[in-house]
Design a protein around this motif. Structure first.
Motif, PDB file in Angstrom:
ATOM      1  N   GLU A 185     -12.337   0.296   0.294  1.00  0.00           N
ATOM      2  CA  GLU A 185     -11.613   1.511   0.672  1.00  0.00           C
ATOM      3  C   GLU A 185     -10.129   1.217   0.885  1.00  0.00           C
ATOM      4  O   GLU A 185      -9.758   0.101   1.257  1.00  0.00           O
ATOM      5  N   MET A 186      -9.338   2.256   0.683  1.00  0.00           N
ATOM      6  CA  MET A 186      -7.906   2.199   1.008  1.00  0.00           C
ATOM      7  C   MET A 186      -7.509   3.489   1.694  1.00  0.00           C
ATOM      8  O   MET A 186      -8.104   4.538   1.437  1.00  0.00           O
ATOM      9  N   HIS A 187      -6.490   3.423   2.514  1.00  0.00           N
ATOM     10  CA  HIS A 187      -5.909   4.663   3.054  1.00  0.00           C
ATOM     11  C   HIS A 187      -5.291   5.471   1.905  1.00  0.00           C
ATOM     12  O   HIS A 187      -4.683   4.889   1.002  1.00  0.00           O
ATOM     13  N   ASP A 188      -5.429   6.790   1.993  1.00  0.00           N
ATOM     14  CA  ASP A 188      -4.965   7.601   0.860  1.00  0.00           C
ATOM     15  C   ASP A 188      -3.445   7.709   0.777  1.00  0.00           C
ATOM     16  O   ASP A 188      -2.913   8.228  -0.199  1.00  0.00           O
ATOM     17  N   ASP A 189      -2.741   7.192   1.800  1.00  0.00           N
ATOM     18  CA  ASP A 189      -1.271   7.178   1.731  1.00  0.00           C
ATOM     19  C   ASP A 189      -0.716   5.751   1.604  1.00  0.00           C
ATOM     20  O   ASP A 189       0.446   5.500   1.884  1.00  0.00           O
TER      21      ASP A 189
ATOM     22  N   LEU B 181      -9.118   2.224  -7.112  1.00  0.00           N
ATOM     23  CA  LEU B 181      -8.544   2.874  -5.923  1.00  0.00           C
ATOM     24  C   LEU B 181      -7.032   3.022  -6.068  1.00  0.00           C
ATOM     25  O   LEU B 181      -6.468   4.090  -5.826  1.00  0.00           O
ATOM     26  N   LEU B 182      -6.385   1.913  -6.442  1.00  0.00           N
ATOM     27  CA  LEU B 182      -4.921   1.922  -6.576  1.00  0.00           C
ATOM     28  C   LEU B 182      -4.491   2.906  -7.654  1.00  0.00           C
ATOM     29  O   LEU B 182      -3.521   3.665  -7.473  1.00  0.00           O
ATOM     30  N   GLN B 183      -5.210   2.928  -8.756  1.00  0.00           N
ATOM     31  CA  GLN B 183      -4.830   3.824  -9.859  1.00  0.00           C
ATOM     32  C   GLN B 183      -5.085   5.280  -9.487  1.00  0.00           C
ATOM     33  O   GLN B 183      -4.332   6.168  -9.905  1.00  0.00           O
ATOM     34  N   ARG B 184      -6.117   5.544  -8.688  1.00  0.00           N
ATOM     35  CA  ARG B 184      -6.350   6.929  -8.226  1.00  0.00           C
ATOM     36  C   ARG B 184      -5.168   7.442  -7.398  1.00  0.00           C
ATOM     37  O   ARG B 184      -4.912   8.639  -7.344  1.00  0.00           O
ATOM     38  N   LEU B 185      -4.463   6.505  -6.750  1.00  0.00           N
ATOM     39  CA  LEU B 185      -3.275   6.893  -5.972  1.00  0.00           C
ATOM     40  C   LEU B 185      -2.004   6.890  -6.823  1.00  0.00           C
ATOM     41  O   LEU B 185      -0.911   7.098  -6.308  1.00  0.00           O
ATOM     42  N   GLY B 186      -2.152   6.601  -8.114  1.00  0.00           N
ATOM     43  CA  GLY B 186      -1.003   6.634  -9.020  1.00  0.00           C
ATOM     44  C   GLY B 186      -0.242   5.336  -9.120  1.00  0.00           C
ATOM     45  O   GLY B 186       0.847   5.293  -9.704  1.00  0.00           O
ATOM     46  N   ALA B 187      -0.806   4.261  -8.551  1.00  0.00           N
ATOM     47  CA  ALA B 187      -0.111   2.968  -8.596  1.00  0.00           C
ATOM     48  C   ALA B 187      -0.110   2.406 -10.017  1.00  0.00           C
ATOM     49  O   ALA B 187      -1.020   2.675 -10.802  1.00  0.00           O
ATOM     50  N   ASN B 188       0.908   1.597 -10.293  1.00  0.00           N
ATOM     51  CA  ASN B 188       0.956   0.812 -11.520  1.00  0.00           C
ATOM     52  C   ASN B 188       0.529  -0.608 -11.139  1.00  0.00           C
ATOM     53  O   ASN B 188       1.319  -1.359 -10.566  1.00  0.00           O
ATOM     54  N   VAL B 189      -0.728  -0.940 -11.387  1.00  0.00           N
ATOM     55  CA  VAL B 189      -1.231  -2.281 -11.040  1.00  0.00           C
ATOM     56  C   VAL B 189      -0.754  -3.251 -12.119  1.00  0.00           C
ATOM     57  O   VAL B 189      -1.099  -3.119 -13.291  1.00  0.00           O
ATOM     58  N   VAL B 190       0.066  -4.205 -11.698  1.00  0.00           N
ATOM     59  CA  VAL B 190       0.783  -5.055 -12.642  1.00  0.00           C
ATOM     60  C   VAL B 190      -0.079  -6.240 -13.079  1.00  0.00           C
ATOM     61  O   VAL B 190      -0.068  -6.645 -14.251  1.00  0.00           O
TER      62      VAL B 190
ATOM     63  N   ARG C 213      -7.504   8.657   6.732  1.00  0.00           N
ATOM     64  CA  ARG C 213      -8.209   9.181   5.539  1.00  0.00           C
ATOM     65  C   ARG C 213      -8.290   8.111   4.464  1.00  0.00           C
ATOM     66  O   ARG C 213      -7.280   7.435   4.173  1.00  0.00           O
ATOM     67  N   THR C 214      -9.468   7.953   3.862  1.00  0.00           N
ATOM     68  CA  THR C 214      -9.656   6.866   2.891  1.00  0.00           C
ATOM     69  C   THR C 214     -10.155   7.379   1.539  1.00  0.00           C
ATOM     70  O   THR C 214     -10.766   8.441   1.435  1.00  0.00           O
ATOM     71  N   LEU C 215      -9.915   6.549   0.513  1.00  0.00           N
ATOM     72  CA  LEU C 215     -10.580   6.660  -0.789  1.00  0.00           C
ATOM     73  C   LEU C 215     -11.563   5.503  -0.863  1.00  0.00           C
ATOM     74  O   LEU C 215     -11.294   4.416  -0.337  1.00  0.00           O
ATOM     75  N   SER C 216     -12.686   5.707  -1.582  1.00  0.00           N
ATOM     76  CA  SER C 216     -13.720   4.673  -1.631  1.00  0.00           C
ATOM     77  C   SER C 216     -14.198   4.443  -3.066  1.00  0.00           C
ATOM     78  O   SER C 216     -14.230   5.382  -3.865  1.00  0.00           O
ATOM     79  N   GLU C 217     -14.541   3.204  -3.385  1.00  0.00           N
ATOM     80  CA  GLU C 217     -15.139   2.863  -4.694  1.00  0.00           C
ATOM     81  C   GLU C 217     -16.290   1.893  -4.471  1.00  0.00           C
ATOM     82  O   GLU C 217     -16.119   0.850  -3.830  1.00  0.00           O
ATOM     83  N   ASP C 218     -17.446   2.212  -5.028  1.00  0.00           N
ATOM     84  CA  ASP C 218     -18.604   1.308  -4.975  1.00  0.00           C
ATOM     85  C   ASP C 218     -18.506   0.258  -6.082  1.00  0.00           C
ATOM     86  O   ASP C 218     -17.911   0.506  -7.123  1.00  0.00           O
ATOM     87  N   TYR C 219     -19.116  -0.887  -5.856  1.00  0.00           N
ATOM     88  CA  TYR C 219     -19.162  -1.937  -6.887  1.00  0.00           C
ATOM     89  C   TYR C 219     -20.348  -2.854  -6.610  1.00  0.00           C
ATOM     90  O   TYR C 219     -20.930  -2.823  -5.522  1.00  0.00           O
ATOM     91  N   SER C 220     -20.697  -3.683  -7.610  1.00  0.00           N
ATOM     92  CA  SER C 220     -21.758  -4.674  -7.377  1.00  0.00           C
ATOM     93  C   SER C 220     -21.186  -6.074  -7.463  1.00  0.00           C
ATOM     94  O   SER C 220     -20.202  -6.324  -8.156  1.00  0.00           O
TER      95      SER C 220
END
Ligand code: PRP
Ligand code: ADE
Length: 178
Positions: A108-112, A139-148, A92-99
């Motif tokens: 995309e990233m796996h949701d786990d 994507l990382l923040q949607r999973l609750g990550a703290n992107v340093v 299962r993945t999460l997806s984000e479009d960009y230009s």
């Protein structure tokens, strides 16, 4: 031989005019990877920067972010998470479009892949418009990550990607600029 590590890496990067399309100068890191001295110096720069930062994971962006990110994760004794181009991950993945400087895409990233609160270093070879790093950060923040931090070898400051990323509150580190 240049004894300044950053200057040595910078001079080892190859600039390819008009690739992948006219008007784009492609900054090619393959000579840096190919040369054992510059590859080691490069990895060591990142290791020294991040070894005291209490990170949980390194997230590397498809494809050149995998090369650097996985070596760095190994050296720092951290896990590695791939941020992949669309349609490559099996679960299962999460997806984000960009230009991009030269087109549109999605990551995309796996949701786990990340647990809420985990401290993640995001890494790629290059920041141009910043679209790829920003999409990966979302994507990382949607999973609750703290992107340093968003780390790269090369920043192209004229394209203002690093400025845009920094304006969102995410620090950017680049080894060199073109
Ligand atoms: C390049 C580079 C970054 C991205 C930076 O990859 O490796 O991932 O562009 O551009 P941006 O800051 O404007 O988003 P590319 O998308 O060309 O894919 P590749 O790894 O498949 O070559
Ligand atoms: N990605 C986007 N722009 C790039 C460039 N000029 N060189 C290498 N990778 C890139």
């Amino acid at each position: 031989m240049n004894t300044d590590p950053v200057a040595y890496i910078r001079q080892t990067i190859r600039s390819v005019p008009d690739w992948p399309k006219p008007g784009v100068t492609f900054r090619d890191i393959t000579p840096v990877l190919q040369d054992p001295r510059s590859f080691r110096v490069l990895v060591d720069l990142f290791v020294y920067r991040y070894m005291r930062q209490r990170l949980d994971l390194v997230a590397g962006i498809d494809a050149r972010g995998f090369i650097l990110g996985s070596v760095l994760a190994y050296e720092l004794n951290l896990g590695f998470v791939p941020v992949r181009k669309q349609g490559k991950l099996p679960h299962r993945t999460l997806s984000e479009d960009y230009s991009l400087e030269y087109g549109n895409a999605a990551v995309e990233m796996h949701d786990d892949a990340v647990k809420p609160g985990q401290r993640v270093l995001l890494i790629d070879d290059l920041i141009a418009t910043g679209g790829t790093m920003l999409a990966a950060t979302k994507l990382l923040q949607r999973l609750g990550a703290n992107v340093v931090e968003a780390a790269c070898i090369i920043d192209l400051p004229e394209l203002k990607g690093s400025e845009t990323i920094t304006a969102t509150g995410l620090p950017v580190y680049s080894v060199c600029q073109f």
